[in-house]
Design an enzyme around this catalytic site. Structure first.
Site, PDB file in Angstrom:
ATOM      1  N   ASP A  30      96.861  -5.409 -43.936  1.00  0.00           N
ATOM      2  CA  ASP A  30      97.677  -6.743 -43.721  1.00  0.00           C
ATOM      3  C   ASP A  30      97.658  -7.892 -44.500  1.00  0.00           C
ATOM      4  O   ASP A  30      96.337  -8.330 -44.856  1.00  0.00           O
ATOM      5  CB  ASP A  30      97.675  -7.175 -42.030  1.00  0.00           C
ATOM      6  N   GLY A  93     106.026 -10.025 -30.097  1.00  0.00           N
ATOM      7  CA  GLY A  93     105.423 -10.699 -31.227  1.00  0.00           C
ATOM      8  C   GLY A  93     105.699  -9.812 -32.261  1.00  0.00           C
ATOM      9  O   GLY A  93     105.149 -10.098 -33.617  1.00  0.00           O
ATOM     10  N   GLN A  94     106.732  -8.931 -32.409  1.00  0.00           N
ATOM     11  CA  GLN A  94     107.248  -8.238 -33.576  1.00  0.00           C
ATOM     12  C   GLN A  94     107.896  -9.406 -34.564  1.00  0.00           C
ATOM     13  O   GLN A  94     108.795  -9.896 -34.172  1.00  0.00           O
ATOM     14  CB  GLN A  94     107.982  -7.076 -33.309  1.00  0.00           C
ATOM     15  N   HIS A 100     105.402  -0.137 -36.913  1.00  0.00           N
ATOM     16  CA  HIS A 100     103.997  -0.280 -37.490  1.00  0.00           C
ATOM     17  C   HIS A 100     102.859  -0.510 -36.317  1.00  0.00           C
ATOM     18  O   HIS A 100     103.205  -1.093 -35.195  1.00  0.00           O
ATOM     19  CB  HIS A 100     104.065  -1.461 -38.584  1.00  0.00           C
ATOM     20  N   LEU A 101     102.025   0.163 -36.675  1.00  0.00           N
ATOM     21  CA  LEU A 101     100.837  -0.051 -35.940  1.00  0.00           C
ATOM     22  C   LEU A 101      99.741  -0.530 -36.582  1.00  0.00           C
ATOM     23  O   LEU A 101      99.420  -0.390 -37.731  1.00  0.00           O
ATOM     24  CB  LEU A 101     100.261   1.466 -35.438  1.00  0.00           C
ATOM     25  N   HIS A 102      99.059  -1.813 -35.880  1.00  0.00           N
ATOM     26  CA  HIS A 102      97.870  -2.795 -36.476  1.00  0.00           C
ATOM     27  C   HIS A 102      96.757  -1.758 -35.935  1.00  0.00           C
ATOM     28  O   HIS A 102      96.623  -1.477 -34.802  1.00  0.00           O
ATOM     29  CB  HIS A 102      98.029  -3.815 -35.670  1.00  0.00           C
TER      30      HIS A 102
HETATM   31  P1  DGP Z   1     104.076  -7.827 -36.236  1.00  0.00           P
HETATM   32  O1  DGP Z   1     104.099  -9.326 -35.819  1.00  0.00           O
HETATM   33  O2  DGP Z   1     103.271  -7.071 -35.459  1.00  0.00           O
HETATM   34  O3  DGP Z   1     105.529  -7.406 -36.503  1.00  0.00           O
HETATM   35  O4  DGP Z   1     103.356  -7.871 -37.640  1.00  0.00           O
HETATM   36  C1  DGP Z   1     103.852  -7.868 -38.872  1.00  0.00           C
HETATM   37  C2  DGP Z   1     102.599  -7.811 -39.854  1.00  0.00           C
HETATM   38  O5  DGP Z   1     103.029  -7.395 -41.175  1.00  0.00           O
HETATM   39  C3  DGP Z   1     101.807  -9.271 -39.665  1.00  0.00           C
HETATM   40  O6  DGP Z   1     100.333  -9.095 -39.319  1.00  0.00           O
HETATM   41  C4  DGP Z   1     101.674  -9.643 -41.295  1.00  0.00           C
HETATM   42  C5  DGP Z   1     102.097  -8.471 -41.859  1.00  0.00           C
HETATM   43  N1  DGP Z   1     102.903  -8.733 -43.066  1.00  0.00           N
HETATM   44  C6  DGP Z   1     104.114  -9.116 -43.294  1.00  0.00           C
HETATM   45  N2  DGP Z   1     104.566  -9.454 -44.429  1.00  0.00           N
HETATM   46  C7  DGP Z   1     103.605  -8.710 -45.150  1.00  0.00           C
HETATM   47  C8  DGP Z   1     103.554  -8.353 -46.520  1.00  0.00           C
HETATM   48  O7  DGP Z   1     104.417  -8.527 -47.451  1.00  0.00           O
HETATM   49  N3  DGP Z   1     102.595  -7.809 -46.864  1.00  0.00           N
HETATM   50  C9  DGP Z   1     101.605  -7.078 -46.279  1.00  0.00           C
HETATM   51  N4  DGP Z   1     100.648  -6.483 -46.608  1.00  0.00           N
HETATM   52  N5  DGP Z   1     101.577  -7.406 -44.884  1.00  0.00           N
HETATM   53  C10 DGP Z   1     102.662  -8.141 -44.226  1.00  0.00           C
END
Ligand code: DGP
Length: 114
Positions: A30, A93-94, A100-102
């Site tokens: 992330d 919070g998406q 995607h899974l964190h």
């Molecule tokens: P969510 O809030 O659950 O939709 O999480 C989206 C996540 O994606 C957030 O933690 C930040 C990450 N993210 C957003 N843009 C990028 C990117 O360009 N590259 C990477 N590696 N992560 C990203």
């Protein structure tokens, strides 16, 4: 999907630090980590959110969940523990509309989440 950030990461238009890639799934770090280890596991197929999973594509759960558990194991996260999170929709919070899974680990994670 042309305007999807994660699809752009998959096709190399946006750089990311990948930890895994196979025919169905990919995993990368992330960009805004919320824990010492913060990895996103995604299906390569563009599915906007968990709300778009149905009987036609429900095998995606096995793929991303299984992959996340495998990565956690490979990174030796089992002993101290980890958390897997899927945010869905605005109140969930998406922020990126590609399922995607964190995978979060490396610190004590509070409960309930904010
Ligand atoms: P969510 O809030 O659950 O939709 O999480 C989206 C996540 O994606 C957030 O933690 C930040 C990450 N993210 C957003 N843009 C990028 C990117 O360009 N590259 C990477 N590696 N992560 C990203």
């Amino acid at each position: 999907m042309d305007d999807c950030i994660f699809c752009k990461i998959l096709n190399g238009e946006i750089p990311a630090k990948f930890i895994h890639s196979d025919g169905d799934t990919a995993a990368f770090y992330d960009v805004n980590p919320q824990a010492p280890t913060h990895i996103l596991i995604i299906p390569k197929e563009h599915i906007a959110s968990s709300a778009e999973v149905d009987s036609q594509n429900s095998d995606v759960w096995n793929k991303i969940l299984g992959r996340a558990v495998q990565i956690a194991h490979e990174l030796n996260l089992d002993k101290d523990g980890y958390r897997m999170v899927i945010n869905t929709g605005e109140q969930g919070g998406q922020t990126v509309p590609h399922l995607h899974l964190h995978l979060l680990a490396g610190r004590n994670l509070g409960w309930p989440p904010g």
